[in-house]
Design an enzyme around this catalytic site. Structure first.
Site, short mmCIF file in Angstrom:
data_model
loop_
_atom_site.label_atom_id
_atom_site.label_comp_id
_atom_site.label_asym_id
_atom_site.label_seq_id
_atom_site.Cartn_x
_atom_site.Cartn_y
_atom_site.Cartn_z
N CYS A 26 0.87 -1.17 0.00
CA CYS A 26 0.00 0.00 0.00
C CYS A 26 0.91 1.22 0.00
O CYS A 26 2.06 1.15 -0.44
CB CYS A 26 -0.95 -0.02 1.20
SG CYS A 26 -0.12 -0.02 2.81
N ALA A 27 0.45 2.35 0.50
CA ALA A 27 1.24 3.58 0.43
C ALA A 27 2.50 3.51 1.29
O ALA A 27 3.51 4.14 0.97
CB ALA A 27 0.39 4.77 0.86
#
Length: 485
Positions: A26-27
């Site tokens: 994810c980020a």
């Protein structure tokens, strides 16, 4: 240690590539599904330089690396493991059905968030540049702005949300093993210019098409759930067809039948039902946030950070995307931001007041990271471990969220919070955005400083152990399970 060496070391300490079933990110976090948790050397991984912590959640071993670095390390990891990990036919299932559903939801929406973040920034900048006060500084008015320039900015701000179903359908097909190009086309069909636009129908400027004298059909601009479920149905249908249609006819029949059946079911069954459900969910959430006396903001600001701990925060992506697509505003972002900033305040108080140098080394960079919107190092590295600072941050987030509700703050986009999040409030809201976050920070900092710093820090933070110099070739061999002669 460069990105490649870090990736290889992570693979080695996770039990080699044979123990990794799939790789995602994810980020900020590298997300690994492993076959045997016991083979993971958690302490050694957390002691690696650039690794800010790790934890298990929703059936995944998640390693916190931070923005930018996680993308580069992911690229290096999949060079060794393969894009989907090893033994893709072998299903490794962790967590209950709800956790697996949330993980699936996350895998679909995470890839499209960067585009929506950029779109939100475009909206904020457009709002700033078209404000009377800003234009007045240059001796201009709103009428002075060229029409072509406004059209150009509209292309930047409107495209992603106008074709949102195509993005969602593409990502869903990709995650469920279908052909991405079929997913894109199926999603585009949901917003085809041949259908009356959902926006025009909603405003009364157009009428929906009528089928069978009772079924109203229009485009699904701004809808998320219909595209998501259509993507699941279409991807599984494509895989089912490919197993049964002869190879000589596969190129012709599989895409034809997938698009025909998928679009028919989407328009006449999935779309009408799920669009109603989606509208209802948004209505309920917005009403909760608009509870009188700022109660909605108080509740979400206080308990929003718990969603991340339980691994279900990605469900908010659907709500934020739907809000933005529906009326161009994100009502969750300003309240959630207060929770993030409060975590920064709590961890900074710990960093300043504790005497343990190991804790300071973790807490100071975690405070900066949280102020920039990345709270995992602060939450999992310090506040949650000590418990009381996390509670102080919940209180600070609640107070900030309460004020954000009172001031009716709303963002032009999503995906960024804290200091970078100011770009989503480049209008008359900016002073209030800064104020509510300063209050959240100050409350969390003060409570932690006065009541939550332990007299004697007993928790230990593992220091990076001195490592022998190992070549990239050796690390690659170890990670791949190959013995060197």
């Amino acid at each position: 240690m460069n990105d490649k060496e870090l990736a290889l070391k992570i693979i080695e300490l996770t039990g080699s590539k044979e123990n990794i079933s799939s790789v995602r990110h994810c980020a900020t976090r590298l997300r690994l599904v492993v076959k045997n948790k016991d083979k993971i050397n958690v302490k050694a991984i957390e002691s690696l330089n650039k690794v800010k912590g790790s934890f298990f959640n929703s059936g995944q071993y998640q390693i916190i690396l931070g923005t930018g670095l996680v993308n580069r390390v992911y690229d290096e990891v999949i060079k060794v493991t393969g894009e989907e990990g090893n033994n893709n036919d072998e299903k490794i299932v962790y967590g209950n059905k709800f956790q697996r559903a949330i993980r699936t939801f996350s895998d679909v929406f995470v890839p499209i968030i960067p585009v929506l973040v950029a779109t939100g920034l475009f909206m904020g900048l457009r709002g700033l540049l078209t404000q009377e006060a800003i234009l007045h500084l240059f001796g201009l008015t709103t009428k002075s702005v060229p029409t072509n320039l406004l059209t150009f900015t509209q292309v930047l701000t409107d495209t992603a949300f106008a074709f949102l179903p195509a993005l969602v359908c593409w990502s869903t097909f990709k995650n469920f093993g279908g052909s991405s190009v079929i997913g894109i086309v199926l999603g585009l069909m949901l917003v085809s210019p041949s259908l009356p636009s959902a926006y025009d129908v909603g405003s009364g400027a157009a009428k929906p098409l009528m089928f069978f004298n009772f079924l109203k059909v229009s485009g699904y601009q701004g809808s998320v759930l219909p595209a998501f479920v259509t993507g699941i149905l279409g991807a599984n249908m494509e895989k089912w067809l490919r197993k049964r249609i002869p190879d000589a006819l596969d190129l012709i029949l599989t895409p034809f039948l997938t698009l025909l059946i998928g679009m028919t079911v989407a328009l006449f069954a999935i779309g009408p039902v799920l669009h109603t459900v989606e509208t209802g969910v948004l209505f309920v959430v917005e009403k909760l946030l608009q509870l009188p006396l700022g109660l909605g903001g108080l509740l979400y600001g206080s308990f929003g950070q718990l969603l991340g701990i339980f691994g279900i925060h990605h469900i908010l992506n659907f709500l934020e995307i739907s809000m933005l697509a529906n009326d161009g505003w994100n009502y969750l972002n300003p309240i959630g931001t207060c929770g993030n900033i409060a975590q920064a305040g709590a961890v900074l108080a710990i960093a300043i007041k504790v005497h343990d140098q190991k804790m300071k080394q973790v807490a100071y960079p975690s405070a900066l990271s949280a102020a920039l919107g990345i709270t995992e190092p602060a939450v999992f590295g310090v506040n949650l471990r000590l418990v009381k600072p996390f509670i102080a941050a919940m209180i600070g987030g609640g107070v900030g969220g309460f004020l954000a509700s009172i001031f009716h703050l709303k963002a032009t986009g999503m995906g960024i919070t804290g200091i970078p999040g100011t770009l989503l409030y480049l209008n008359e809201q900016l002073p209030f955005y800064i104020l509510v976050n300063l209050v959240a920070f100050a409350v969390a900092f003060s409570i932690t400083w006065l009541f939550c710093v332990p007299k004697e820090e007993k928790e230990e933070v593992v220091e990076p152990k001195e490592e022998k110099e190992v070549s990239s070739e050796s690390l690659f061999a170890i990670a791949s399970g190959v013995r060197l002669k």
